[in-house]
Scaffold this active site. Sequence first.
Site, short mmCIF file in Angstrom:
data_model
loop_
_atom_site.label_atom_id
_atom_site.label_comp_id
_atom_site.label_asym_id
_atom_site.label_seq_id
_atom_site.Cartn_x
_atom_site.Cartn_y
_atom_site.Cartn_z
CG ASN A 27 -1.66 0.87 1.11
OD1 ASN A 27 -2.99 1.08 0.50
ND2 ASN A 27 -1.38 2.21 1.71
CE1 TYR A 72 1.50 8.33 -7.21
CE2 TYR A 72 0.25 9.23 -8.45
CZ TYR A 72 0.36 7.95 -7.76
OH TYR A 72 -0.56 7.39 -7.02
#
Length: 251
Positions: free
Chosen positions: A90, A156
Amino acid sequence: MGRLDGKVAIISGAARGQGAAEVRMFTNEGAKVCFGDILDGEGIKLEAEVRELGGEATYAHLDVTQEQDWRQLVELTESKYGRLDILVNNAGITLATVGIENTALEEWQGLMDINMTGVFLGTKHAIPALRRSGGGSIVNISSTAGIVGIGRSAAYTASKGAVRLFTKATAIQHAKDNIRCNSVHPGPVKTPFIQELLDNPKQLEERLTRVPLGRLASPEDVAYGVLFLASDEAAYMTGSELVIDGGTTAE
């Protein structure tokens, strides 16, 4: 009866936000959870909260870029709970909106180290433990930016695209071990991860115009998808992408 009764999970980046929602949901559904983060104060507080509510959770310091931290967390999980059935990669960060030409090498590398190398290291060290348990589920948190290009942050986008394809490679390599691996692709989620957006009402309003459902996801919206992939309900799913984005990528 919980959907994860008898299961043991590791969740990274779970002291707050999306990861904390997953810890709460997993323990509510019967799992025992070891979770890690670099935010030790918040992690210890969450562990106490879960235990007060009758859940079973253990916090440990985890820098996902450090192989020794992963090795120790897996060892802790097996020694404390006897097995490992689920890994949720995560942990992740984003990068200020800058063009490729203005992205420093150190910024690029730092983001890749957390968003992609952290997923690799977690997977690498969880696989032997999952194999010892007879198989299990790995859930990697990617992003809609791992499916479509986000021009505002090439770094990203590249990192989350890498997570998406690493997930597929893991699924293929370890199907024989009864280890499933799937990725989750959230749109904007109302957590500290997008605090800069939350603090700018004008930018937030503009962002929501690109979400057909017209709102941000709650952490629980995404956690329910993670829970499904972690559970035996998804026993025939591996190498797949679960998009939870309010319709963003449908247009």
